[in-house]
Design an enzyme around this catalytic site. Sequence first.
Site, short mmCIF file in Angstrom:
data_model
loop_
_atom_site.label_atom_id
_atom_site.label_comp_id
_atom_site.label_asym_id
_atom_site.label_seq_id
_atom_site.Cartn_x
_atom_site.Cartn_y
_atom_site.Cartn_z
N LYS A 71 4.97 2.65 -3.22
CA LYS A 71 4.71 4.04 -3.61
C LYS A 71 4.80 4.12 -5.12
O LYS A 71 5.46 3.30 -5.76
CB LYS A 71 5.76 4.97 -2.99
N LYS A 80 0.83 -1.20 0.00
CA LYS A 80 0.00 0.00 0.00
C LYS A 80 0.87 1.25 0.00
O LYS A 80 1.90 1.30 0.65
CB LYS A 80 -0.85 -0.03 1.28
P1 NAD Z 1 -0.74 18.44 -1.56
O1 NAD Z 1 -0.31 18.43 -2.96
O2 NAD Z 1 -2.20 18.45 -1.24
O3 NAD Z 1 -0.12 19.68 -0.76
C1 NAD Z 1 1.24 20.04 -0.74
C2 NAD Z 1 1.32 21.54 -0.52
O4 NAD Z 1 2.69 21.92 -0.35
C3 NAD Z 1 0.79 22.34 -1.73
O5 NAD Z 1 -0.09 23.35 -1.28
C4 NAD Z 1 2.06 22.91 -2.35
O6 NAD Z 1 1.86 24.13 -3.01
C5 NAD Z 1 2.93 23.08 -1.11
N1 NAD Z 1 4.35 23.20 -1.41
C6 NAD Z 1 5.07 22.63 -2.41
N2 NAD Z 1 6.37 23.01 -2.35
C7 NAD Z 1 6.47 23.83 -1.29
C8 NAD Z 1 7.55 24.55 -0.71
N3 NAD Z 1 8.77 24.49 -1.22
N4 NAD Z 1 7.30 25.31 0.38
C9 NAD Z 1 6.06 25.40 0.90
N5 NAD Z 1 5.00 24.74 0.39
C10 NAD Z 1 5.19 23.96 -0.68
O7 NAD Z 1 -0.01 17.18 -0.91
P2 NAD Z 1 -0.37 16.42 0.43
O8 NAD Z 1 -1.19 15.24 0.09
O9 NAD Z 1 -0.84 17.39 1.46
O10 NAD Z 1 1.07 15.86 0.84
C11 NAD Z 1 2.01 16.64 1.56
C12 NAD Z 1 3.01 15.72 2.24
O11 NAD Z 1 2.32 14.83 3.11
C13 NAD Z 1 3.82 14.84 1.29
O12 NAD Z 1 5.11 14.66 1.83
C14 NAD Z 1 3.08 13.52 1.33
O13 NAD Z 1 3.91 12.42 1.00
C15 NAD Z 1 2.67 13.49 2.78
N6 NAD Z 1 1.53 12.60 3.05
C16 NAD Z 1 0.32 12.77 2.45
C17 NAD Z 1 -0.73 11.93 2.75
C18 NAD Z 1 -2.12 12.13 2.20
O14 NAD Z 1 -3.04 11.46 2.66
N7 NAD Z 1 -2.33 13.04 1.28
C19 NAD Z 1 -0.54 10.86 3.65
C20 NAD Z 1 0.71 10.70 4.25
C21 NAD Z 1 1.73 11.58 3.94
#
Ligand code: NAD
Length: 472
Positions: A108, A72
């Site tokens: 992933k 997953k």
């Molecule tokens: P997302 O695309 O919804 O949001 C990411 C945000 O970060 C965006 O608003 C983007 O503009 C911003 N961003 C990008 N580069 C940046 C920078 N240099 N400085 C500041 N902001 C910046 O993505 P997400 O789903 O929220 O994922 C974010 C992190 O959380 C990732 O590392 C992802 O692997 C992790 N994550 C996500 C989930 C999930 O359920 N979506 C679960 C576990 C972990």
Amino acid sequence: MSKKIEYSLFDDVSGFVDDAAKHLDLHPGLLDQIKQCNSIYKFNFPLRNDDGTYETLTGYRIQHSHHKLPVKGGIRYSEHVDEEEVKGLAALMTYKCALVNVPFGGAKGGVSIDPLKYNEGQMERITRRYTAELIKKKFIGPAIDVPAPDYGTGAREMAWIVDTFEAFNPELINAKGAVTGKPLSQHGIDGRTEATGQGVFFGIREAVSVEDDMQALGLTVGLKGKRIIIQGLGNVGYYSAKYLSEAGAKIVGVAEWNGGIWDESGIDIEALKTYQIENKGFKGFKKGEFIKNSKELLTYPCDILVPAALENQITKENAAQIQAKIIGEAANGPVTNEAEKILLKNGVMVIPDMYLNAGGVTVSYFEWLKNLSRVSFGKLEKRYDMEKYRKLLGTIENATGERFTDDEKDGLIKGASERDLVLSGLEETMVTAYHDMNRTRKEKGIQSLRTAGFILALQRIAISYMDLGIFP
Ligand code: NAD
């Protein structure tokens, strides 16, 4: 110099595993097997653009560990996607699932594109083609490999994935379980969109509830009044900020890629999010100071820093300037191995990604279970429970001669909805895992919560191999 030579998320994760392995007596062959990625699928596929031109895109799906099946992990759309990044993220999924006791191996996937450069039609073609590539090689399926959203993808992409998968597998009754994070109309689960941020909230709440740990950091117990800086106001960052501020914490800074906002009196997160959606950034937001170089915000004064964007944000270059007492890793891999050593020396507590953002995979697990059982949580027992509680209240009233008010009755007999059950399962998972990890940290006499998390995860993964007699 290429990015791979400068920084590898996979090497960083392997380094964290090695730190933890020093506290365990694992066979070196077993440790090596656990660390390696089991299957790596890299593929190129064509995209026809609206103007008739073509481009070749590169996609990945990497399965880190098959010690539990299915595997997953999310699908990322970003121009930074490359093999090292996907390998690192896949490995993190394995340890994350083991730590929070969700029975999956880690995987992933991703496509190396900037999603902002493509319109909806192109995104749909890319996503459906990516899915078809996975189907061809049996890299997707409810019993094999179950993707989910990650950076740059969301419920919309998951809907296209499940629709494509079902079209190729019309006879498979469990086909909906081939991907999670789907919209509710596609048999997603109520609460998945906000699950990761909700889990981040539960995790930080638990961390600040431990009196002796807070004393050691010079902080008071509880979230009330804690000053927080968030990096990335996307899915995870927004919901983390929302729940943390609702619990009384004060969001004093928010950093986005194109600028940040700093306001010591506290930022109204709903207003900022609405402004961001309408204006594609924070520039011109009515309150607070606009910070052009938003990376600097990471080093501003606060109690808790929550990086929720991407990996490799707190490095040996800026770690010593961090003023936060606690870093809550909502993103995957935001603190490098070298940076963590500096932070620990400076007495900073790092709540590791493998734990803190596990809310997403936990609720994905509930969604997968719902898809396999083909019934939503609470559907069978809700009415039965309500009737049982109604009778119980009646018995208490008769025995005591007292009467409950209508409000009290409504509150007490309300049966649990799917959302209530999801939240309750998520909270239980996050609370239990935090205290398991913190207990291990104290028992082993180590400072790093991350090392403690990896110790627990390694122990659980190792036992799967040892019980099969593969390793002594
Ligand atoms: P997302 O695309 O919804 O949001 C990411 C945000 O970060 C965006 O608003 C983007 O503009 C911003 N961003 C990008 N580069 C940046 C920078 N240099 N400085 C500041 N902001 C910046 O993505 P997400 O789903 O929220 O994922 C974010 C992190 O959380 C990732 O590392 C992802 O692997 C992790 N994550 C996500 C989930 C999930 O359920 N979506 C679960 C576990 C972990």
